[in-house]
Scaffold this motif. Structure first.
Motif, PDB file in Angstrom:
ATOM      1  N   PRO A 129       0.810  -1.222   0.000  1.00 31.50           N
ATOM      2  CA  PRO A 129       0.000   0.000   0.000  1.00 31.50           C
ATOM      3  C   PRO A 129       0.846   1.278   0.000  1.00 31.50           C
ATOM      4  CG  PRO A 129      -0.798  -1.536   1.673  1.00 31.50           C
ATOM      5  CD  PRO A 129       0.495  -2.074   1.154  1.00 31.50           C
ATOM      6  N   ILE A 130       2.016   1.212   0.623  1.00 32.94           N
ATOM      7  CA  ILE A 130       2.924   2.367   0.635  1.00 32.94           C
ATOM      8  C   ILE A 130       3.418   2.629  -0.793  1.00 32.94           C
ATOM      9  CG2 ILE A 130       5.105   3.267   1.536  1.00 32.94           C
ATOM     10  CD1 ILE A 130       2.918   2.987   3.700  1.00 32.94           C
ATOM     11  N   ALA A 131       3.775   1.565  -1.501  1.00 36.26           N
ATOM     12  CA  ALA A 131       4.201   1.709  -2.897  1.00 36.26           C
ATOM     13  C   ALA A 131       3.088   2.297  -3.748  1.00 36.26           C
ATOM     14  CB  ALA A 131       4.654   0.359  -3.452  1.00 36.26           C
ATOM     15  N   ALA A 132       1.850   1.850  -3.521  1.00 34.52           N
ATOM     16  CA  ALA A 132       0.706   2.380  -4.270  1.00 34.52           C
ATOM     17  C   ALA A 132       0.507   3.862  -3.976  1.00 34.52           C
ATOM     18  CB  ALA A 132      -0.558   1.591  -3.942  1.00 34.52           C
ATOM     19  N   LEU A 133       0.683   4.261  -2.714  1.00 41.30           N
ATOM     20  CA  LEU A 133       0.557   5.678  -2.355  1.00 41.30           C
ATOM     21  C   LEU A 133       1.626   6.508  -3.056  1.00 41.30           C
ATOM     22  CD1 LEU A 133      -0.627   7.996  -0.637  1.00 41.30           C
ATOM     23  CD2 LEU A 133       0.945   7.305   1.192  1.00 41.30           C
ATOM     24  N   GLY A 186       6.628   7.783  -8.957  1.00 44.57           N
ATOM     25  CA  GLY A 186       7.135   6.730  -9.824  1.00 44.57           C
ATOM     26  C   GLY A 186       6.048   5.747 -10.172  1.00 44.57           C
ATOM     27  N   VAL A 187       6.466   4.611 -10.737  1.00 44.34           N
ATOM     28  CA  VAL A 187       5.551   3.555 -11.161  1.00 44.34           C
ATOM     29  C   VAL A 187       6.017   2.247 -10.524  1.00 44.34           C
ATOM     30  CG1 VAL A 187       4.632   2.280 -13.148  1.00 44.34           C
ATOM     31  CG2 VAL A 187       5.098   4.738 -13.337  1.00 44.34           C
ATOM     32  N   LYS A 188       5.079   1.550  -9.876  1.00 47.20           N
ATOM     33  CA  LYS A 188       5.422   0.281  -9.236  1.00 47.20           C
ATOM     34  C   LYS A 188       6.042  -0.680 -10.251  1.00 47.20           C
ATOM     35  CE  LYS A 188       1.373  -0.516  -7.616  1.00 47.20           C
ATOM     36  NZ  LYS A 188       0.232  -1.189  -7.008  1.00 47.20           N
ATOM     37  N   ALA A 189       7.081  -1.371  -9.807  1.00 52.72           N
ATOM     38  CA  ALA A 189       7.816  -2.376 -10.571  1.00 52.72           C
ATOM     39  C   ALA A 189       8.633  -1.789 -11.726  1.00 52.72           C
ATOM     40  CB  ALA A 189       6.904  -3.491 -11.084  1.00 52.72           C
ATOM     41  N   GLN A 190       8.563  -0.476 -11.921  1.00 51.13           N
ATOM     42  CA  GLN A 190       9.402   0.184 -12.924  1.00 51.13           C
ATOM     43  C   GLN A 190      10.374   1.151 -12.256  1.00 51.13           C
ATOM     44  OE1 GLN A 190       7.139   1.962 -16.095  1.00 51.13           O
ATOM     45  NE2 GLN A 190       5.886   0.140 -16.373  1.00 51.13           N
ATOM     46  N   SER A 191       9.856   1.954 -11.337  1.00 54.88           N
ATOM     47  CA  SER A 191      10.707   2.904 -10.615  1.00 54.88           C
ATOM     48  C   SER A 191      10.364   2.968  -9.124  1.00 54.88           C
ATOM     49  CB  SER A 191      10.618   4.298 -11.247  1.00 54.88           C
ATOM     50  OG  SER A 191       9.276   4.753 -11.257  1.00 54.88           O
ATOM     51  N   ILE A 192       9.448   2.117  -8.680  1.00 53.04           N
ATOM     52  CA  ILE A 192       9.158   1.937  -7.252  1.00 53.04           C
ATOM     53  C   ILE A 192       9.265   0.442  -6.981  1.00 53.04           C
ATOM     54  CG2 ILE A 192       7.466   2.159  -5.395  1.00 53.04           C
ATOM     55  CD1 ILE A 192       6.228   4.497  -6.932  1.00 53.04           C
ATOM     56  N   PHE A 193      10.158   0.086  -6.054  1.00 54.43           N
ATOM     57  CA  PHE A 193      10.451  -1.316  -5.788  1.00 54.43           C
ATOM     58  C   PHE A 193      10.273  -1.624  -4.307  1.00 54.43           C
ATOM     59  CE2 PHE A 193      12.987   0.249  -9.318  1.00 54.43           C
ATOM     60  CZ  PHE A 193      12.709  -0.669 -10.318  1.00 54.43           C
ATOM     61  N   ALA A 224      17.077   2.831 -11.268  1.00 52.15           N
ATOM     62  CA  ALA A 224      16.921   4.116 -10.586  1.00 52.15           C
ATOM     63  C   ALA A 224      15.477   4.204 -10.105  1.00 52.15           C
ATOM     64  CB  ALA A 224      17.252   5.265 -11.536  1.00 52.15           C
ATOM     65  N   GLY A 225      15.261   4.955  -9.045  1.00 56.34           N
ATOM     66  CA  GLY A 225      13.908   5.131  -8.530  1.00 56.34           C
ATOM     67  C   GLY A 225      13.888   5.029  -7.025  1.00 56.34           C
ATOM     68  N   ILE A 226      12.800   4.474  -6.495  1.00 58.43           N
ATOM     69  CA  ILE A 226      12.582   4.388  -5.052  1.00 58.43           C
ATOM     70  C   ILE A 226      12.540   2.921  -4.638  1.00 58.43           C
ATOM     71  CG2 ILE A 226      10.880   4.767  -3.218  1.00 58.43           C
ATOM     72  CD1 ILE A 226      10.079   7.324  -4.699  1.00 58.43           C
ATOM     73  N   LEU A 227      13.201   2.645  -3.517  1.00 59.75           N
ATOM     74  CA  LEU A 227      13.173   1.318  -2.919  1.00 59.75           C
ATOM     75  C   LEU A 227      12.582   1.436  -1.522  1.00 59.75           C
ATOM     76  CD1 LEU A 227      14.004  -1.712  -2.725  1.00 59.75           C
ATOM     77  CD2 LEU A 227      16.215  -0.894  -1.856  1.00 59.75           C
ATOM     78  N   LEU A 228      11.598   0.602  -1.226  1.00 59.40           N
ATOM     79  CA  LEU A 228      11.039   0.471   0.120  1.00 59.40           C
ATOM     80  C   LEU A 228      11.602  -0.820   0.689  1.00 59.40           C
ATOM     81  CD1 LEU A 228       7.334   1.296  -0.768  1.00 59.40           C
ATOM     82  CD2 LEU A 228       9.047   2.859   0.172  1.00 59.40           C
ATOM     83  N   GLN A 278      -6.600   6.468   5.353  1.00 57.48           N
ATOM     84  CA  GLN A 278      -6.735   5.132   4.771  1.00 57.48           C
ATOM     85  C   GLN A 278      -5.742   5.004   3.621  1.00 57.48           C
ATOM     86  OE1 GLN A 278      -9.113   3.075   6.286  1.00 57.48           O
ATOM     87  NE2 GLN A 278      -8.080   1.419   5.201  1.00 57.48           N
ATOM     88  N   VAL A 279      -4.874   4.011   3.692  1.00 54.87           N
ATOM     89  CA  VAL A 279      -3.903   3.731   2.641  1.00 54.87           C
ATOM     90  C   VAL A 279      -4.086   2.261   2.277  1.00 54.87           C
ATOM     91  CG1 VAL A 279      -1.461   3.665   2.009  1.00 54.87           C
ATOM     92  CG2 VAL A 279      -2.290   5.465   3.551  1.00 54.87           C
ATOM     93  N   GLY A 280      -4.855   2.017   1.227  1.00 51.67           N
ATOM     94  CA  GLY A 280      -5.198   0.642   0.894  1.00 51.67           C
ATOM     95  C   GLY A 280      -5.946   0.018   2.064  1.00 51.67           C
ATOM     96  N   PRO A 281      -5.557  -1.186   2.483  1.00 50.39           N
ATOM     97  CA  PRO A 281      -6.254  -1.828   3.597  1.00 50.39           C
ATOM     98  C   PRO A 281      -5.828  -1.299   4.969  1.00 50.39           C
ATOM     99  CG  PRO A 281      -4.496  -3.236   2.816  1.00 50.39           C
ATOM    100  CD  PRO A 281      -4.557  -2.063   1.882  1.00 50.39           C
ATOM    101  N   MET A 282      -4.805  -0.460   5.007  1.00 50.32           N
ATOM    102  CA  MET A 282      -4.265   0.034   6.273  1.00 50.32           C
ATOM    103  C   MET A 282      -4.905   1.363   6.665  1.00 50.32           C
ATOM    104  SD  MET A 282      -0.132  -0.621   5.855  1.00 50.32           S
ATOM    105  CE  MET A 282       0.108   1.005   5.227  1.00 50.32           C
ATOM    106  N   LEU A 283      -5.256   1.489   7.948  1.00 49.62           N
ATOM    107  CA  LEU A 283      -5.621   2.779   8.501  1.00 49.62           C
ATOM    108  C   LEU A 283      -4.354   3.304   9.169  1.00 49.62           C
ATOM    109  CD1 LEU A 283      -7.668   4.982   9.169  1.00 49.62           C
ATOM    110  CD2 LEU A 283      -8.189   3.730  11.274  1.00 49.62           C
TER     111      LEU A 283
END
Length: 127
Positions: free
Chosen positions: A5-9, A16-23, A32-36, A87-92
């Motif tokens: 959900p953090i990546a989706a936010l 960025g884009v998940k699986a392209q620049s957000i990992f 290059a991009g963001i890694l969680l 609310q971030v996805g299923p997480m409050l």
């Protein structure tokens, strides 16, 4: 720690884009991009508060240019600074906040610049 959900936010806020620049948890040496990155400590479970968690994760930005990479991590930090129930996805999310300003690492062998900060987060998941 629930990082999807953090990546989706981050994607929703234009970081960025998940699986392209957000990992999540790993990215290839040349990406290059963001890694969680989940904490090696894990997320504690409190049997007295089912569904309530406090955790941490690393937010890493990697890029070819110092200024652009610093701008990216600052944008991601702003997106992940949550001070009221959200609310971030299923997480409050009760709160989410950077623990420090970003730290820049020496340029690795791949020639990319990296910045990192740790994010503290408290959230509730439905049972």
């Amino acid at each position: 720690m629930e990082l999807e959900p953090i990546a989706a936010l981050l994607e929703q806020t234009g970081c960025g884009v998940k699986a392209q620049s957000i990992f999540i948890n790993e990215m290839r040496a040349g990406d290059a991009g963001i890694l969680l990155k989940a904490s090696y400590k894990g997320t504690k479970i409190d049997p007295e508060l089912p569904g309530y968690y406090k955790g941490e994760f690393a937010l890493v930005a990697r890029g070819k240019n110092y200024t652009a990479t610093r701008t990216l991590i600052m944008q991601a930090m702003a997106a992940l600074t949550i001070n009221a129930e959200t609310q971030v996805g299923p997480m409050l999310v009760k709160y989410s906040r950077p623990r420090t300003l970003p730290v820049s690492y020496p340029i690795p062998a791949g020639g990319l610049t990296e910045f990192v900060t740790n994010i503290d987060c408290a959230y509730v998941l439905p049972l």
